[in-house]
Each structure stands twice: as C-alpha cells, then as structure tokens.
Motif scaffolding. Sequence first.
Motif, PDB file in Angstrom:
ATOM      1  N   ASN A 122       0.835  -1.196   0.000  1.00  0.00           N
ATOM      2  CA  ASN A 122       0.000   0.000   0.000  1.00  0.00           C
ATOM      3  C   ASN A 122       0.871   1.248   0.000  1.00  0.00           C
ATOM      4  OD1 ASN A 122      -2.584   1.419   0.210  1.00  0.00           O
ATOM      5  ND2 ASN A 122      -1.816   1.997   2.227  1.00  0.00           N
ATOM      6  N   ARG A 123       1.923   1.243   0.814  1.00  0.00           N
ATOM      7  CA  ARG A 123       2.819   2.398   0.862  1.00  0.00           C
ATOM      8  C   ARG A 123       3.503   2.600  -0.495  1.00  0.00           C
ATOM      9  NH1 ARG A 123       6.346   2.065   6.171  1.00  0.00           N
ATOM     10  NH2 ARG A 123       6.623   4.280   5.748  1.00  0.00           N
ATOM     11  N   ILE A 124       3.910   1.501  -1.126  1.00  0.00           N
ATOM     12  CA  ILE A 124       4.510   1.587  -2.459  1.00  0.00           C
ATOM     13  C   ILE A 124       3.495   2.151  -3.447  1.00  0.00           C
ATOM     14  CG2 ILE A 124       5.396   0.232  -4.399  1.00  0.00           C
ATOM     15  CD1 ILE A 124       6.610  -1.690  -2.243  1.00  0.00           C
ATOM     16  N   GLY A 125       2.262   1.676  -3.342  1.00  0.00           N
ATOM     17  CA  GLY A 125       1.205   2.165  -4.222  1.00  0.00           C
ATOM     18  C   GLY A 125       0.977   3.658  -4.061  1.00  0.00           C
ATOM     19  N   VAL A 126       1.030   4.144  -2.829  1.00  0.00           N
ATOM     20  CA  VAL A 126       0.876   5.583  -2.583  1.00  0.00           C
ATOM     21  C   VAL A 126       2.006   6.347  -3.279  1.00  0.00           C
ATOM     22  CG1 VAL A 126       0.985   7.379  -0.795  1.00  0.00           C
ATOM     23  CG2 VAL A 126      -0.425   5.343  -0.438  1.00  0.00           C
ATOM     24  N   ASN A 127       3.218   5.826  -3.131  1.00  0.00           N
ATOM     25  CA  ASN A 127       4.352   6.473  -3.799  1.00  0.00           C
ATOM     26  C   ASN A 127       4.182   6.465  -5.311  1.00  0.00           C
ATOM     27  OD1 ASN A 127       5.607   7.018  -1.377  1.00  0.00           O
ATOM     28  ND2 ASN A 127       6.911   5.209  -1.441  1.00  0.00           N
ATOM     29  N   ILE A 128       3.737   5.350  -5.866  1.00  0.00           N
ATOM     30  CA  ILE A 128       3.529   5.258  -7.317  1.00  0.00           C
ATOM     31  C   ILE A 128       2.469   6.250  -7.767  1.00  0.00           C
ATOM     32  CG2 ILE A 128       2.635   3.768  -9.161  1.00  0.00           C
ATOM     33  CD1 ILE A 128       4.107   1.455  -7.762  1.00  0.00           C
ATOM     34  N   ASN A 129       1.401   6.389  -6.977  1.00  0.00           N
ATOM     35  CA  ASN A 129       0.364   7.361  -7.336  1.00  0.00           C
ATOM     36  C   ASN A 129       0.916   8.784  -7.330  1.00  0.00           C
ATOM     37  OD1 ASN A 129      -1.691   5.553  -7.811  1.00  0.00           O
ATOM     38  ND2 ASN A 129      -2.402   5.571  -5.685  1.00  0.00           N
ATOM     39  N   GLN A 130       1.783   9.091  -6.377  1.00  0.00           N
ATOM     40  CA  GLN A 130       2.394  10.415  -6.343  1.00  0.00           C
ATOM     41  C   GLN A 130       3.284  10.629  -7.565  1.00  0.00           C
ATOM     42  OE1 GLN A 130       4.347  10.393  -2.533  1.00  0.00           O
ATOM     43  NE2 GLN A 130       2.485  10.993  -1.427  1.00  0.00           N
ATOM     44  N   ILE A 131       4.029   9.593  -7.926  1.00  0.00           N
ATOM     45  CA  ILE A 131       4.880   9.676  -9.119  1.00  0.00           C
ATOM     46  C   ILE A 131       4.011   9.846 -10.360  1.00  0.00           C
ATOM     47  CG2 ILE A 131       6.460   8.366 -10.590  1.00  0.00           C
ATOM     48  CD1 ILE A 131       7.520   7.049  -7.962  1.00  0.00           C
ATOM     49  N   ALA A 132       2.948   9.052 -10.438  1.00  0.00           N
ATOM     50  CA  ALA A 132       2.062   9.119 -11.603  1.00  0.00           C
ATOM     51  C   ALA A 132       1.445  10.509 -11.724  1.00  0.00           C
ATOM     52  CB  ALA A 132       0.977   8.050 -11.494  1.00  0.00           C
ATOM     53  N   ARG A 133       1.037  11.088 -10.618  1.00  0.00           N
ATOM     54  CA  ARG A 133       0.455  12.428 -10.639  1.00  0.00           C
ATOM     55  C   ARG A 133       1.472  13.445 -11.182  1.00  0.00           C
ATOM     56  NH1 ARG A 133      -1.012  12.631  -5.353  1.00  0.00           N
ATOM     57  NH2 ARG A 133      -2.546  11.009  -5.512  1.00  0.00           N
ATOM     58  N   LEU A 141       4.409  15.998 -19.990  1.00  0.00           N
ATOM     59  CA  LEU A 141       5.818  16.094 -20.354  1.00  0.00           C
ATOM     60  C   LEU A 141       6.506  14.737 -20.217  1.00  0.00           C
ATOM     61  CD1 LEU A 141       6.652  19.432 -18.504  1.00  0.00           C
ATOM     62  CD2 LEU A 141       6.096  19.118 -20.934  1.00  0.00           C
ATOM     63  N   THR A 142       5.697  13.707 -19.956  1.00  0.00           N
ATOM     64  CA  THR A 142       6.225  12.377 -19.686  1.00  0.00           C
ATOM     65  C   THR A 142       6.408  11.594 -20.976  1.00  0.00           C
ATOM     66  OG1 THR A 142       4.984  12.395 -17.637  1.00  0.00           O
ATOM     67  CG2 THR A 142       5.819  10.284 -18.362  1.00  0.00           C
ATOM     68  N   PRO A 143       7.602  11.007 -21.178  1.00  0.00           N
ATOM     69  CA  PRO A 143       7.790  10.148 -22.349  1.00  0.00           C
ATOM     70  C   PRO A 143       6.863   8.934 -22.281  1.00  0.00           C
ATOM     71  CG  PRO A 143       9.884  10.616 -21.241  1.00  0.00           C
ATOM     72  CD  PRO A 143       8.792  11.139 -20.379  1.00  0.00           C
ATOM     73  N   PRO A 144       6.341   8.440 -23.411  1.00  0.00           N
ATOM     74  CA  PRO A 144       5.385   7.326 -23.430  1.00  0.00           C
ATOM     75  C   PRO A 144       5.926   6.042 -22.819  1.00  0.00           C
ATOM     76  CG  PRO A 144       5.722   8.207 -25.646  1.00  0.00           C
ATOM     77  CD  PRO A 144       6.606   8.971 -24.724  1.00  0.00           C
ATOM     78  N   ASP A 145       7.233   5.755 -22.940  1.00  0.00           N
ATOM     79  CA  ASP A 145       7.749   4.498 -22.385  1.00  0.00           C
ATOM     80  C   ASP A 145       7.690   4.498 -20.862  1.00  0.00           C
ATOM     81  OD1 ASP A 145       9.762   6.442 -22.278  1.00  0.00           O
ATOM     82  OD2 ASP A 145      11.357   4.924 -22.294  1.00  0.00           O
ATOM     83  N   ILE A 146       7.800   5.647 -20.222  1.00  0.00           N
ATOM     84  CA  ILE A 146       7.678   5.736 -18.763  1.00  0.00           C
ATOM     85  C   ILE A 146       6.256   5.357 -18.352  1.00  0.00           C
ATOM     86  CG2 ILE A 146       7.708   7.296 -16.780  1.00  0.00           C
ATOM     87  CD1 ILE A 146      10.481   6.990 -17.650  1.00  0.00           C
ATOM     88  N   ARG A 147       5.289   5.862 -19.078  1.00  0.00           N
ATOM     89  CA  ARG A 147       3.894   5.531 -18.779  1.00  0.00           C
ATOM     90  C   ARG A 147       3.656   4.023 -18.881  1.00  0.00           C
ATOM     91  NH1 ARG A 147       0.593  10.237 -18.884  1.00  0.00           N
ATOM     92  NH2 ARG A 147       1.724  12.000 -19.779  1.00  0.00           N
ATOM     93  N   GLN A 148       4.217   3.378 -19.887  1.00  0.00           N
ATOM     94  CA  GLN A 148       4.055   1.932 -20.054  1.00  0.00           C
ATOM     95  C   GLN A 148       4.668   1.187 -18.869  1.00  0.00           C
ATOM     96  OE1 GLN A 148       2.174   0.214 -22.044  1.00  0.00           O
ATOM     97  NE2 GLN A 148       2.845  -1.717 -21.147  1.00  0.00           N
ATOM     98  N   HIS A 149       5.827   1.629 -18.410  1.00  0.00           N
ATOM     99  CA  HIS A 149       6.462   0.995 -17.248  1.00  0.00           C
ATOM    100  C   HIS A 149       5.594   1.139 -15.997  1.00  0.00           C
ATOM    101  CE1 HIS A 149      10.108  -0.104 -19.292  1.00  0.00           C
ATOM    102  NE2 HIS A 149      10.386   1.157 -19.630  1.00  0.00           N
ATOM    103  N   LEU A 150       4.973   2.293 -15.833  1.00  0.00           N
ATOM    104  CA  LEU A 150       4.085   2.499 -14.686  1.00  0.00           C
ATOM    105  C   LEU A 150       2.866   1.582 -14.756  1.00  0.00           C
ATOM    106  CD1 LEU A 150       4.193   6.373 -14.245  1.00  0.00           C
ATOM    107  CD2 LEU A 150       5.103   4.636 -12.690  1.00  0.00           C
TER     108      LEU A 150
END
Length: 137
Positions: free
Chosen positions: A83-94, A100-109
């Motif tokens: 859950n804590r990792i998920g919170v961090n990922i959501n913050q990164i995703a936001r 301005l995000t390259p498409p390959d980063i989005r695919q990795h997320l």
Amino acid sequence: MQPTIRRFTGDKRDQRIGPLRFTVDELSALEVATAEHGYKGEGGFAADVVVAFISGRFTANLPLSEDRRRTQHFRAQVLRQLNRIGVNINQIARALNSDLTPPDIRQHLVELQMLLELIAETLRDPAGPVEGEEAAA
C-alpha cells in the motif's frame, strides 16, 4: 490442586459454536476428563476449556495455529508495504501526468501497477492446505 467448575453467575451461554467433531478415542478421553472434573456434560467442559484458553488462564502449544498466525501477520505486513509503495507510485504518476512524460515511462508504470495488483491479490487469497496438514472436518 483440582480445578474447580465454573460457578454459574447468571450469565447463560446461549451462543453456539459447533458441532465439534472428535475421533472415537478423542471423545472417550473427553468424556473421562469431563467426569474427572465433575462436569455433567462435555459441552460445558469444552466451553470452559476454550474460555480459559482465550482468556490466557492457560496456554497450549498449537504449532499449526501459531504458523497460521505468523502467516497472517506476514501477509498484513506485506500488504501494508505494498500500500505504501502504491501511494508512492500514485504520487509519481500524478507528477508524470503533466504531459511532459515520455510514453515508455507511462508503459512501465502501467506494468508496475499490474504487478502490484497481482501481488496484492495473491496475498489476499488464503493459502491452501499446507503439505501434510489435513483439512478440518
């Protein structure tokens, strides 16, 4: 010193759990223990033993129960960390959703999110019977 029978306090036990199942030998031993402690029936004796156990007045070595408790505790810790990792990922995703995000980063997320969901679902499912452990009847 011989244990004493629980004195009736006016609080009738009216909630049932059961029926309990025993082998012939276990039932015979239960009947003997019930009589030795002065109980009229096995149900009252069994209930008093359970209440004494859960209230901590005596303990027993129940390894299967302890293993299950440790497994549940481990699962809870892993899910908490996920859950804590998920919170961090959501913050990164936001932060990355600023166009301005390259498409390959989005695919990795997306792949990481799917992996986390798979791990969380696996940990939510109760484990099957442990090898050598019989299912309770």
